[in-house]
Design a protein around this motif. Sequence first.
Motif, PDB file in Angstrom:
ATOM      1  N   GLY A  37       0.814  -1.214   0.000  1.00 48.93           N
ATOM      2  CA  GLY A  37       0.000   0.000   0.000  1.00 48.93           C
ATOM      3  C   GLY A  37       0.844   1.258   0.000  1.00 48.93           C
ATOM      4  N   ALA A  38       1.926   1.237   0.784  1.00 45.31           N
ATOM      5  CA  ALA A  38       2.816   2.401   0.829  1.00 45.31           C
ATOM      6  C   ALA A  38       3.623   2.539  -0.457  1.00 45.31           C
ATOM      7  CB  ALA A  38       3.748   2.294   2.034  1.00 45.31           C
ATOM      8  N   TYR A  39       4.045   1.419  -1.027  1.00 47.83           N
ATOM      9  CA  TYR A  39       4.751   1.481  -2.318  1.00 47.83           C
ATOM     10  C   TYR A  39       3.843   2.043  -3.413  1.00 47.83           C
ATOM     11  CZ  TYR A  39       8.830  -1.286  -0.779  1.00 47.83           C
ATOM     12  OH  TYR A  39       9.973  -1.729  -0.151  1.00 47.83           O
ATOM     13  N   LYS A  40       2.572   1.634  -3.403  1.00 52.69           N
ATOM     14  CA  LYS A  40       1.633   2.108  -4.427  1.00 52.69           C
ATOM     15  C   LYS A  40       1.417   3.619  -4.345  1.00 52.69           C
ATOM     16  CE  LYS A  40      -2.139  -0.136  -5.369  1.00 52.69           C
ATOM     17  NZ  LYS A  40      -3.436  -0.865  -5.196  1.00 52.69           N
ATOM     18  N   ALA A  41       1.622   4.186  -3.158  1.00 54.38           N
ATOM     19  CA  ALA A  41       1.464   5.632  -2.995  1.00 54.38           C
ATOM     20  C   ALA A  41       2.642   6.408  -3.565  1.00 54.38           C
ATOM     21  CB  ALA A  41       1.284   5.970  -1.516  1.00 54.38           C
ATOM     22  N   CYS A  42       3.701   5.700  -3.965  1.00 47.17           N
ATOM     23  CA  CYS A  42       4.903   6.334  -4.528  1.00 47.17           C
ATOM     24  C   CYS A  42       4.865   6.224  -6.051  1.00 47.17           C
ATOM     25  CB  CYS A  42       6.168   5.662  -3.995  1.00 47.17           C
ATOM     26  SG  CYS A  42       6.336   5.671  -2.198  1.00 47.17           S
ATOM     27  N   ASP A  43       4.946   7.349  -6.737  1.00 45.20           N
ATOM     28  CA  ASP A  43       4.874   7.311  -8.201  1.00 45.20           C
ATOM     29  C   ASP A  43       6.187   6.897  -8.852  1.00 45.20           C
ATOM     30  OD1 ASP A  43       6.447   9.544  -7.813  1.00 45.20           O
ATOM     31  OD2 ASP A  43       5.050  10.957  -8.738  1.00 45.20           O
ATOM     32  N   ASP A  44       7.213   6.664  -8.025  1.00 50.20           N
ATOM     33  CA  ASP A  44       8.510   6.256  -8.574  1.00 50.20           C
ATOM     34  C   ASP A  44       8.860   4.816  -8.208  1.00 50.20           C
ATOM     35  OD1 ASP A  44       8.796   6.816  -5.896  1.00 50.20           O
ATOM     36  OD2 ASP A  44      10.650   7.954  -6.085  1.00 50.20           O
ATOM     37  N   LEU A  65       2.879   6.903   8.844  1.00 46.21           N
ATOM     38  CA  LEU A  65       4.183   6.355   9.207  1.00 46.21           C
ATOM     39  C   LEU A  65       4.681   5.332   8.197  1.00 46.21           C
ATOM     40  CD1 LEU A  65       3.740   5.916  13.063  1.00 46.21           C
ATOM     41  CD2 LEU A  65       4.570   7.900  11.779  1.00 46.21           C
ATOM     42  N   TRP A  66       3.766   4.563   7.604  1.00 50.29           N
ATOM     43  CA  TRP A  66       4.184   3.563   6.619  1.00 50.29           C
ATOM     44  C   TRP A  66       4.771   4.210   5.378  1.00 50.29           C
ATOM     45  CZ3 TRP A  66       4.856  -1.572   6.754  1.00 50.29           C
ATOM     46  CH2 TRP A  66       4.401  -2.234   7.899  1.00 50.29           C
ATOM     47  N   GLU A  67       4.143   5.279   4.919  1.00 55.04           N
ATOM     48  CA  GLU A  67       4.684   5.960   3.740  1.00 55.04           C
ATOM     49  C   GLU A  67       6.035   6.582   4.054  1.00 55.04           C
ATOM     50  OE1 GLU A  67       1.873   8.589   1.927  1.00 55.04           O
ATOM     51  OE2 GLU A  67       0.362   7.016   1.631  1.00 55.04           O
ATOM     52  N   ARG A 113       9.442   5.580   2.139  1.00 59.15           N
ATOM     53  CA  ARG A 113      10.212   6.636   1.489  1.00 59.15           C
ATOM     54  C   ARG A 113      11.639   6.697   2.026  1.00 59.15           C
ATOM     55  NH1 ARG A 113      10.965   8.140  -3.072  1.00 59.15           N
ATOM     56  NH2 ARG A 113       8.691   8.080  -3.334  1.00 59.15           N
ATOM     57  N   SER A 114      11.802   6.459   3.324  1.00 57.98           N
ATOM     58  CA  SER A 114      13.150   6.473   3.896  1.00 57.98           C
ATOM     59  C   SER A 114      13.995   5.347   3.297  1.00 57.98           C
ATOM     60  CB  SER A 114      13.096   6.341   5.420  1.00 57.98           C
ATOM     61  OG  SER A 114      12.794   5.010   5.818  1.00 57.98           O
ATOM     62  N   LEU A 137      13.557   4.021   0.220  1.00 53.84           N
ATOM     63  CA  LEU A 137      13.860   4.395  -1.157  1.00 53.84           C
ATOM     64  C   LEU A 137      14.962   5.455  -1.223  1.00 53.84           C
ATOM     65  CD1 LEU A 137      10.198   4.603  -2.525  1.00 53.84           C
ATOM     66  CD2 LEU A 137      11.809   2.692  -2.768  1.00 53.84           C
ATOM     67  N   THR A 138      14.922   6.402  -0.323  1.00 54.06           N
ATOM     68  CA  THR A 138      15.959   7.446  -0.287  1.00 54.06           C
ATOM     69  C   THR A 138      17.320   6.839   0.016  1.00 54.06           C
ATOM     70  OG1 THR A 138      14.370   9.125   0.415  1.00 54.06           O
ATOM     71  CG2 THR A 138      16.693   9.576   0.852  1.00 54.06           C
ATOM     72  N   ALA A 139      17.349   5.874   0.943  1.00 51.00           N
ATOM     73  CA  ALA A 139      18.605   5.208   1.271  1.00 51.00           C
ATOM     74  C   ALA A 139      19.133   4.409   0.082  1.00 51.00           C
ATOM     75  CB  ALA A 139      18.418   4.305   2.489  1.00 51.00           C
ATOM     76  N   ILE A 140      18.227   3.768  -0.668  1.00 51.70           N
ATOM     77  CA  ILE A 140      18.647   3.058  -1.879  1.00 51.70           C
ATOM     78  C   ILE A 140      19.289   4.034  -2.856  1.00 51.70           C
ATOM     79  CG2 ILE A 140      17.831   1.846  -3.942  1.00 51.70           C
ATOM     80  CD1 ILE A 140      15.618   0.607  -2.195  1.00 51.70           C
ATOM     81  N   GLU A 141      18.636   5.158  -3.060  1.00 54.11           N
ATOM     82  CA  GLU A 141      19.123   6.159  -4.021  1.00 54.11           C
ATOM     83  C   GLU A 141      20.492   6.697  -3.633  1.00 54.11           C
ATOM     84  OE1 GLU A 141      16.970   9.728  -6.452  1.00 54.11           O
ATOM     85  OE2 GLU A 141      16.628   9.654  -4.286  1.00 54.11           O
ATOM     86  N   LYS A 142      20.701   6.884  -2.334  1.00 52.48           N
ATOM     87  CA  LYS A 142      21.956   7.472  -1.850  1.00 52.48           C
ATOM     88  C   LYS A 142      23.016   6.430  -1.501  1.00 52.48           C
ATOM     89  CE  LYS A 142      19.818  11.684  -0.015  1.00 52.48           C
ATOM     90  NZ  LYS A 142      19.617  12.530   1.190  1.00 52.48           N
ATOM     91  N   GLY A 143      22.647   5.154  -1.569  1.00 53.17           N
ATOM     92  CA  GLY A 143      23.588   4.110  -1.201  1.00 53.17           C
ATOM     93  C   GLY A 143      23.754   3.960   0.302  1.00 53.17           C
ATOM     94  N   GLY A 144      22.725   4.304   1.061  1.00 50.72           N
ATOM     95  CA  GLY A 144      22.763   4.228   2.526  1.00 50.72           C
ATOM     96  C   GLY A 144      22.925   5.606   3.121  1.00 50.72           C
ATOM     97  N   PRO A 145      22.996   5.700   4.431  1.00 52.09           N
ATOM     98  CA  PRO A 145      22.934   4.610   5.404  1.00 52.09           C
ATOM     99  C   PRO A 145      21.505   4.144   5.642  1.00 52.09           C
ATOM    100  CG  PRO A 145      23.097   6.693   6.561  1.00 52.09           C
ATOM    101  CD  PRO A 145      23.199   7.019   5.080  1.00 52.09           C
ATOM    102  N   ALA A 146      21.375   3.039   6.374  1.00 51.49           N
ATOM    103  CA  ALA A 146      20.059   2.499   6.697  1.00 51.49           C
ATOM    104  C   ALA A 146      19.328   3.445   7.640  1.00 51.49           C
ATOM    105  CB  ALA A 146      20.204   1.131   7.352  1.00 51.49           C
ATOM    106  N   PRO A 147      18.058   3.741   7.388  1.00 53.31           N
ATOM    107  CA  PRO A 147      17.295   4.617   8.284  1.00 53.31           C
ATOM    108  C   PRO A 147      17.178   4.066   9.701  1.00 53.31           C
ATOM    109  CG  PRO A 147      16.164   4.347   6.185  1.00 53.31           C
ATOM    110  CD  PRO A 147      17.286   3.361   6.192  1.00 53.31           C
ATOM    111  N   VAL A 148      16.981   2.751   9.824  1.00 60.14           N
ATOM    112  CA  VAL A 148      16.938   2.085  11.131  1.00 60.14           C
ATOM    113  C   VAL A 148      18.007   0.986  11.083  1.00 60.14           C
ATOM    114  CG1 VAL A 148      15.533   0.867  12.830  1.00 60.14           C
ATOM    115  CG2 VAL A 148      14.468   2.562  11.322  1.00 60.14           C
TER     116      VAL A 148
END
Length: 358
Positions: free
Chosen positions: A23-30, A307-309, A313-314, A316-327
């Motif tokens: 559900g949270a992934y579907k809310a992301c257009d990317d 919170l799920w979105e 998003r956190s 996906l942002t970490a993937i884009e930047k190559g880390g670090p892990a949000p948690v």
Amino acid sequence: MAEKKKFKIGIIGTGGIANAHVGAYKACDDVEIVAAADIIPGKAEAFMKRNEIEGVRFYKDHKELIDNEPELDGVSICTYNTEHAGPAIYCLEHNIPVLLEKPFTVTLEEAEAVIAAEKKSTAFITLGFQPRFDPNMQMIKRIVESGALGKVYYIQTGGGRRRGIPGRTFIEKSTGGIGALGDIGCYSLDMVLNAIGYPKPLTVSGHVSDYFGKNPKYYWEHERFSVDDFAAAFIRLEGDVILDFRISWAMHPDTPGDTIIFGTDGALRIPSTDCWNGSVGGAMTLYHDIAGEQFNTEIPLYNGVNLWEKKIRSFLTAIEKGGPAPVPTSQILYNQAIIDGIVKSAECGREVEIKFAD
């Protein structure tokens, strides 16, 4: 204009919690969900159909998915607890970033094996602790870090449900591994440990029971029940901090008590919730002295945050930047060590020392 790059995401395990991820992934257009795996034939296909997602490739297990999807940008692992470590390690061995649902694993040894794989990988793993993105949880951490409490020396925390034992894979040791401890206990621990900087746990004196789950008066699947429905512990942390913890899926009172963080200069009360899923149950209260007089300051609640979105998003942002892990696993390792220590202490009937691999 060039088409916006889409993250190619795979879903491993299509049980109940996968609905929140998708559900949270579907809310992301990317984001494009390109692959899914489940060990039950036809389950992944039916899941994607219900969620109205087309063009997904399906596989019988996590290995087949990873082996056949070289262009994946990331994976959500939504399997039952005892199957967290294996898929996570396999993804990391193939340098694929992972969002792993809580709890981290069932045992400390499994958590350490995942971390060992992460250290050898170019990818990262982040844990599914969405309460981290709650402004109320962030306020708790800000209050502690501001120095308003002085030195924190004792924490009372936990929570639970008057009646709230889940079903399916949660209640059997072969799939859940641990019960209320892993399901909601990890959230309660993270709330306070994250606020005080995740000090290393040293010893645990723990207790677990299953009086409600195995009783036909309270639970209809009592014959299948083989995990904990209640746990309590007394934990010593580095920095001379004591953690008094209890968590429950079922009990007669409506709460085992609010969370209270005791400090030398002040204290913070965090109201419990009806079901304890990582949220704050009401306005928090800061107890402190001003000019020699005792005062109570109410901390208003923040509302309206998905919170799920934010969690997705956190990632996906970490993937884009190559880390670090949000948690990061380095923190949740201590969370898992406490849960593991409670189980081991309960088994031997005495306090145990928490020992980490070298």
